[in-house]
Design a protein around this motif. Structure first.
Motif, mmCIF file in Angstrom:
data_model
loop_
_atom_site.group_PDB
_atom_site.id
_atom_site.type_symbol
_atom_site.label_atom_id
_atom_site.label_comp_id
_atom_site.label_asym_id
_atom_site.label_seq_id
_atom_site.Cartn_x
_atom_site.Cartn_y
_atom_site.Cartn_z
ATOM 1 N N GLN A 24 0.830 -1.203 0.000
ATOM 2 C CA GLN A 24 0.000 0.000 0.000
ATOM 3 C C GLN A 24 0.868 1.258 0.000
ATOM 4 O O GLN A 24 0.578 2.225 -0.718
ATOM 5 N N ALA A 28 1.100 4.109 -3.031
ATOM 6 C CA ALA A 28 0.869 5.527 -2.750
ATOM 7 C C ALA A 28 2.070 6.363 -3.189
ATOM 8 O O ALA A 28 1.905 7.456 -3.754
ATOM 9 N N THR A 71 -5.041 -1.526 -8.802
ATOM 10 C CA THR A 71 -5.651 -0.519 -7.946
ATOM 11 C C THR A 71 -7.125 -0.851 -7.746
ATOM 12 O O THR A 71 -7.658 -0.754 -6.643
ATOM 13 N N TYR A 72 -7.797 -1.247 -8.846
ATOM 14 C CA TYR A 72 -9.197 -1.669 -8.811
ATOM 15 C C TYR A 72 -9.297 -3.048 -9.444
ATOM 16 O O TYR A 72 -8.592 -3.340 -10.403
ATOM 17 N N PRO A 89 -14.098 11.237 -10.261
ATOM 18 C CA PRO A 89 -14.626 10.354 -9.216
ATOM 19 C C PRO A 89 -16.139 10.494 -9.070
ATOM 20 O O PRO A 89 -16.705 11.563 -9.285
ATOM 21 N N ASP A 91 -19.515 10.156 -6.577
ATOM 22 C CA ASP A 91 -19.894 10.286 -5.172
ATOM 23 C C ASP A 91 -20.835 9.132 -4.842
ATOM 24 O O ASP A 91 -22.055 9.261 -4.876
ATOM 25 N N THR A 94 -18.609 5.169 0.502
ATOM 26 C CA THR A 94 -17.478 4.249 0.537
ATOM 27 C C THR A 94 -17.420 3.561 1.886
ATOM 28 O O THR A 94 -18.335 3.686 2.704
ATOM 29 N N ILE A 98 -12.206 5.056 4.646
ATOM 30 C CA ILE A 98 -11.686 5.239 3.282
ATOM 31 C C ILE A 98 -12.334 6.469 2.684
ATOM 32 O O ILE A 98 -13.561 6.581 2.644
ATOM 33 N N SER A 99 -11.528 7.396 2.197
ATOM 34 C CA SER A 99 -12.076 8.631 1.641
ATOM 35 C C SER A 99 -12.102 8.623 0.110
ATOM 36 O O SER A 99 -12.855 9.380 -0.499
ATOM 37 N N ASP A 100 -11.285 7.775 -0.512
ATOM 38 C CA ASP A 100 -11.217 7.772 -1.971
ATOM 39 C C ASP A 100 -12.540 7.324 -2.575
ATOM 40 O O ASP A 100 -13.167 6.366 -2.109
ATOM 41 N N GLN A 101 -12.954 8.018 -3.624
ATOM 42 C CA GLN A 101 -14.148 7.645 -4.365
ATOM 43 C C GLN A 101 -13.730 6.981 -5.668
ATOM 44 O O GLN A 101 -12.753 7.382 -6.297
ATOM 45 N N PRO A 102 -14.447 5.941 -6.100
ATOM 46 C CA PRO A 102 -14.081 5.288 -7.359
ATOM 47 C C PRO A 102 -14.303 6.217 -8.541
ATOM 48 O O PRO A 102 -15.209 7.056 -8.515
#
Length: 240
Positions: A24, A28, A71-72, A89, A91, A94, A98-102
């Motif tokens: 990870q 990053a 990553t996905y 991204p 909304d 999630t 985890i803050s990342d949006q796909p």
């Protein structure tokens, strides 16, 4: 009954494993431009080697690379095809912490396989083990399900039949290349079928002018077309 319809094991695991902290961190740092792609790949290689040993040590007869190069689970595969792109991204909500949006999915040009996508993922894995090396790829329906009709350029595909023809041809080329390199077990991950059973998803699709029941048949036909040329020596499975 052909080998493709007779799985070789009473049970195995889906194959997507938890990324170790070292991986990870490396991913990053690569995204931030702090290490090169080759340096990231070296970390991936080491982590895959470790996770293969873990699977063997607990007695599994089928092993995967844990999808440690991705990553996905789906988008990395699709990005290997010409014509597919990731956009802004979404909304979507999630998981906790985890803050990342796909990202959004878009088909902006004719879908083609112009080069191998994940054949090297398999060959590296296969070289590490004398067990059965399984590769997992997203089912073809996931490209349509994630993009939606509005995400598939209408100038490129005013009608979707050529889209499915192009997409499944790209799959046949990639999966056939894997088989030619010794792959005997391919898992197609396809959670669209589960979504099509959800009342909220069905209502949303209907509001977009889609027929969820017709989509299920379209998706099944695409899956069959994607694997139709594989030799009987290759077992396929579906994870939903």
């Amino acid at each position: 009954m052909s080998a493709r319809t007779r799985p070789p094991f009473h049970a195995d695991h889906v194959g997507s494993l938890l990324r170790p902290p070292r991986l990870q961190e490396a991913r990053a740092r690569a995204a931030a431009g702090e290490i090169t792609g080759d340096e990231l790949r070296a970390v991936e290689d080491d982590c895959i080697r470790d996770v293969v040993a873990l699977q063997e040590n607990v007695g599994l007869q089928v092993v995967t690379d844990g999808e440690f190069r991705r990553t996905y689970w789906h988008f990395d595969f699709f990005e290997g095809f010409a014509g597919f792109e990731l956009g802004a991204p979404l909304d979507m909500g999630t998981f906790e912490g985890i803050s990342d949006q796909p990202p959004s999915a878009m088909v902006t040009a004719k879908v083609e396989r112009t080069k191998p996508v994940m054949v090297d993922h398999f060959t590296y894995l296969n070289g590490l083990t004398d067990r059965t090396a399984k590769i997992s790829v997203p089912g073809p329906s996931m490209m349509h399900f994630r993009a939606g009709r509005d995400g598939i350029d209408r100038d490129v595909y005013p009608d979707l039949e050529p889209f499915w023809d192009d997409l499944t041809a790209a799959y046949r080329a990639e999966l056939g290349d894997m088989a030619a390199n010794g792959c005997s077990y391919i898992q197609l991950d396809d959670i669209s079928y589960a979504y099509l059973c959800d009342a909220d998803v069905r209502a949303k699709l209907t509001g977009q002018g889609e027929d969820p029941d017709a989509l299920a048949l379209t998706y099944a036909n695409a899956l069959n077309d994607a694997i139709r040329d594989l030799p009987d020596s290759v077992t396929t499975g579906t994870h939903m």
